[in-house]
Enzyme design. Structure first.
Site, PDB file in Angstrom:
ATOM      1  N   GLU A 162      -7.086   4.405   7.771  1.00 45.82           N
ATOM      2  CA  GLU A 162      -6.872   5.844   7.545  1.00 45.82           C
ATOM      3  C   GLU A 162      -8.100   6.474   6.916  1.00 45.82           C
ATOM      4  O   GLU A 162      -8.449   7.621   7.226  1.00 45.82           O
ATOM      5  CB  GLU A 162      -5.609   6.061   6.687  1.00 45.82           C
ATOM      6  CG  GLU A 162      -4.346   5.785   7.503  1.00 45.82           C
ATOM      7  CD  GLU A 162      -3.136   5.341   6.704  1.00 45.82           C
ATOM      8  OE1 GLU A 162      -3.165   5.378   5.461  1.00 45.82           O
ATOM      9  OE2 GLU A 162      -2.141   4.947   7.343  1.00 45.82           O
ATOM     10  N   GLU A 212      -5.437  -5.301  10.625  1.00 41.29           N
ATOM     11  CA  GLU A 212      -4.541  -4.153  10.764  1.00 41.29           C
ATOM     12  C   GLU A 212      -4.859  -3.389  12.053  1.00 41.29           C
ATOM     13  O   GLU A 212      -5.698  -2.481  12.048  1.00 41.29           O
ATOM     14  CB  GLU A 212      -4.720  -3.221   9.564  1.00 41.29           C
ATOM     15  CG  GLU A 212      -4.289  -3.843   8.250  1.00 41.29           C
ATOM     16  CD  GLU A 212      -3.593  -2.817   7.372  1.00 41.29           C
ATOM     17  OE1 GLU A 212      -2.458  -3.061   6.991  1.00 41.29           O
ATOM     18  OE2 GLU A 212      -4.189  -1.775   7.100  1.00 41.29           O
ATOM     19  N   ASN A 243       0.866  -1.189   0.000  1.00 37.40           N
ATOM     20  CA  ASN A 243       0.000   0.000   0.000  1.00 37.40           C
ATOM     21  C   ASN A 243       0.897   1.232   0.000  1.00 37.40           C
ATOM     22  O   ASN A 243       1.479   1.573   1.021  1.00 37.40           O
ATOM     23  CB  ASN A 243      -0.886  -0.036   1.260  1.00 37.40           C
ATOM     24  CG  ASN A 243      -1.736   1.216   1.397  1.00 37.40           C
ATOM     25  OD1 ASN A 243      -1.877   1.981   0.444  1.00 37.40           O
ATOM     26  ND2 ASN A 243      -2.313   1.417   2.579  1.00 37.40           N
ATOM     27  N   TRP A 244       0.977   1.877  -1.165  1.00 37.36           N
ATOM     28  CA  TRP A 244       1.864   3.046  -1.281  1.00 37.36           C
ATOM     29  C   TRP A 244       1.250   4.285  -0.622  1.00 37.36           C
ATOM     30  O   TRP A 244       1.911   5.322  -0.544  1.00 37.36           O
ATOM     31  CB  TRP A 244       2.146   3.355  -2.747  1.00 37.36           C
ATOM     32  CG  TRP A 244       3.086   2.402  -3.421  1.00 37.36           C
ATOM     33  CD1 TRP A 244       3.665   1.275  -2.892  1.00 37.36           C
ATOM     34  CD2 TRP A 244       3.564   2.491  -4.772  1.00 37.36           C
ATOM     35  NE1 TRP A 244       4.467   0.672  -3.826  1.00 37.36           N
ATOM     36  CE2 TRP A 244       4.422   1.396  -4.992  1.00 37.36           C
ATOM     37  CE3 TRP A 244       3.343   3.381  -5.826  1.00 37.36           C
ATOM     38  CZ2 TRP A 244       5.064   1.174  -6.208  1.00 37.36           C
ATOM     39  CZ3 TRP A 244       3.973   3.167  -7.043  1.00 37.36           C
ATOM     40  CH2 TRP A 244       4.827   2.076  -7.231  1.00 37.36           C
ATOM     41  N   LYS A 245      -0.020   4.192  -0.232  1.00 37.33           N
ATOM     42  CA  LYS A 245      -0.730   5.354   0.344  1.00 37.33           C
ATOM     43  C   LYS A 245      -0.593   6.559  -0.600  1.00 37.33           C
ATOM     44  O   LYS A 245      -0.600   6.368  -1.809  1.00 37.33           O
ATOM     45  CB  LYS A 245      -0.210   5.651   1.747  1.00 37.33           C
ATOM     46  CG  LYS A 245      -0.168   4.411   2.638  1.00 37.33           C
ATOM     47  CD  LYS A 245       0.010   4.756   4.088  1.00 37.33           C
ATOM     48  CE  LYS A 245       0.310   3.497   4.875  1.00 37.33           C
ATOM     49  NZ  LYS A 245      -0.001   3.611   6.279  1.00 37.33           N
ATOM     50  N   GLY A 281       1.885   2.374  10.688  1.00 35.52           N
ATOM     51  CA  GLY A 281       2.772   3.520  10.487  1.00 35.52           C
ATOM     52  C   GLY A 281       3.456   4.005  11.755  1.00 35.52           C
ATOM     53  O   GLY A 281       4.013   5.101  11.783  1.00 35.52           O
ATOM     54  N   GLY A 331       2.776  -1.178   4.319  1.00 41.56           N
ATOM     55  CA  GLY A 331       2.653   0.241   3.986  1.00 41.56           C
ATOM     56  C   GLY A 331       4.018   0.875   3.790  1.00 41.56           C
ATOM     57  O   GLY A 331       4.651   0.738   2.739  1.00 41.56           O
ATOM     58  N   GLY A 332       4.511   1.541   4.833  1.00 41.95           N
ATOM     59  CA  GLY A 332       5.755   2.299   4.751  1.00 41.95           C
ATOM     60  C   GLY A 332       6.907   1.544   4.098  1.00 41.95           C
ATOM     61  O   GLY A 332       7.619   2.097   3.239  1.00 41.95           O
ATOM     62  N   SER A 358       3.300  -1.963  10.533  1.00 39.39           N
ATOM     63  CA  SER A 358       4.737  -1.860  10.808  1.00 39.39           C
ATOM     64  C   SER A 358       5.507  -3.132  10.454  1.00 39.39           C
ATOM     65  O   SER A 358       6.431  -3.528  11.167  1.00 39.39           O
ATOM     66  CB  SER A 358       4.971  -1.479  12.272  1.00 39.39           C
ATOM     67  OG  SER A 358       4.442  -0.194  12.534  1.00 39.39           O
ATOM     68  N   HIS A 414      -9.637   0.834   4.657  1.00 38.51           N
ATOM     69  CA  HIS A 414      -8.379   1.076   5.381  1.00 38.51           C
ATOM     70  C   HIS A 414      -8.650   1.995   6.574  1.00 38.51           C
ATOM     71  O   HIS A 414      -9.457   2.921   6.487  1.00 38.51           O
ATOM     72  CB  HIS A 414      -7.345   1.691   4.436  1.00 38.51           C
ATOM     73  CG  HIS A 414      -5.966   1.683   5.010  1.00 38.51           C
ATOM     74  ND1 HIS A 414      -5.553   2.622   5.932  1.00 38.51           N
ATOM     75  CD2 HIS A 414      -4.923   0.831   4.836  1.00 38.51           C
ATOM     76  CE1 HIS A 414      -4.299   2.347   6.271  1.00 38.51           C
ATOM     77  NE2 HIS A 414      -3.897   1.265   5.637  1.00 38.51           N
TER      78      HIS A 414
HETATM   79  C1  PEP Z   1      -0.956   0.075   5.940  1.00 38.81           C
HETATM   80  O1  PEP Z   1      -1.042   1.246   5.599  1.00 38.81           O
HETATM   81  O2  PEP Z   1      -1.835  -0.723   5.590  1.00 38.81           O
HETATM   82  C2  PEP Z   1       0.169  -0.336   6.767  1.00 38.81           C
HETATM   83  C3  PEP Z   1       0.183  -1.551   7.200  1.00 38.81           C
HETATM   84  O3  PEP Z   1       1.142   0.614   7.013  1.00 38.81           O
HETATM   85  P1  PEP Z   1       2.569   0.376   7.710  1.00 38.81           P
HETATM   86  O4  PEP Z   1       3.150  -0.885   7.118  1.00 38.81           O
HETATM   87  O5  PEP Z   1       3.348   1.589   7.352  1.00 38.81           O
HETATM   88  O6  PEP Z   1       2.330   0.234   9.176  1.00 38.81           O
END
Ligand code: PEP
Length: 234
Positions: free
Chosen positions: A102, A158, A8-10, A164, A217-218, A196, A100
């Site tokens: 967010e 999640e 997930n590049w957000k 994040g 994500g990140g 994470s 998601h």
């Molecule tokens: C996400 O945005 O779905 C996610 C898991 O982010 P991160 O890996 O940065 O915690």
């Protein structure tokens, strides 16, 4: 069975050139990967470019980060700013992230909206990746979705505290949730862990907590780190 790793590049990166560089690094890096299906979910504006030429479509697969719930017969309508699941399927997307945390947090997405988005995505042959952090979101999100639909879905656990933050959920706690999700849905579909994830902890969620994949994500914005995660799981 292949493991599934969804990136997930957000709201990143900021230029098409960077998006293409990131995409090509991942595409080249997974050429010899046998046991992992990789899905990249870039922002909408990069989808068509990354899906073109069409030879790119199969590996990695491409997904969107959201899609709208309205599903008129033509697919279109007066919904300014929204993107329909039909549009996504027609440009070659296979997957779509729905619900998601967010979006739930910043855009007030409710379980009811999530439920309608899932149904519209399924009708348009997209595989939704439903993000949840508790069993109530599983039950409300899946309301009225029959086993046939469920079989074409993926669920990602999640926990919000882990997204994040650099503070991942312990594999023990995550495993408990995985089992609870499995018994709530009573169907054998991939359940992913997200929050994470990095190359150090990725293996624990597969080996210890028995997830069928990861939502990253990140770490998916750094091609070397993302490829280490994929290679570890492979
Ligand atoms: C996400 O945005 O779905 C996610 C898991 O982010 P991160 O890996 O940065 O915690």
């Amino acid at each position: 069975m292949k493991y599934l790793i969804v990136a997930n590049w957000k709201m990143n990166p900021q230029t098409m050139a960077e998006a293409e560089r990131l995409f090509i690094s991942v595409k080249n890096g997974i050429k010899n990967i046998k046991n992992v299906e990789v899905v990249i979910c870039p922002p909408f504006v990069y989808l068509s470019a990354l899906l073109n030429p069409k030879s790119y479509i199969l590996n990695p697969k491409i997904g969107a980060q959201d899609s709208f719930w309205e599903n008129p017969p033509t697919g279109g309508g007066a919904f300014t700013g929204e993107v329909s699941p039909k549009m996504l399927r027609n440009v070659g997307c296979r997957y779509v992230i729905i619900g998601h945390s967010e979006r739930r947090r910043y855009l007030n997405e409710t379980d009811e909206m999530v439920n309608k988005k899932l149904k519209a995505a399924l009708k348009n042959d997209l595989k939704p990746v439903l993000c949840i952090e508790n069993i109530s979101q599983v039950k409300k999100g899946l309301k009225g979705i029959l086993k046939e639909g469920l079989k074409n879905m993926v669920i990602a656990y999640e926990p919000v505290f882990a997204i994040g933050t650099g503070k991942p959920c312990s594999p023990e706690k995550a495993e408990k949730m995985r089992k609870a999700i499995k018994s709530a849905i009573n169907t054998d579909i991939p359940i992913l862990y997200g929050g994470s994830v990095n190359s150090q902890n990725a293996g624990d969620y597969i080996e210890k907590a028995k997830f069928q994949g990861l939502l990253v994500g990140g770490a998916s914005l750094n091609p070397q780190e993302f490829l280490r995660i994929v290679q570890n799981i492979d």
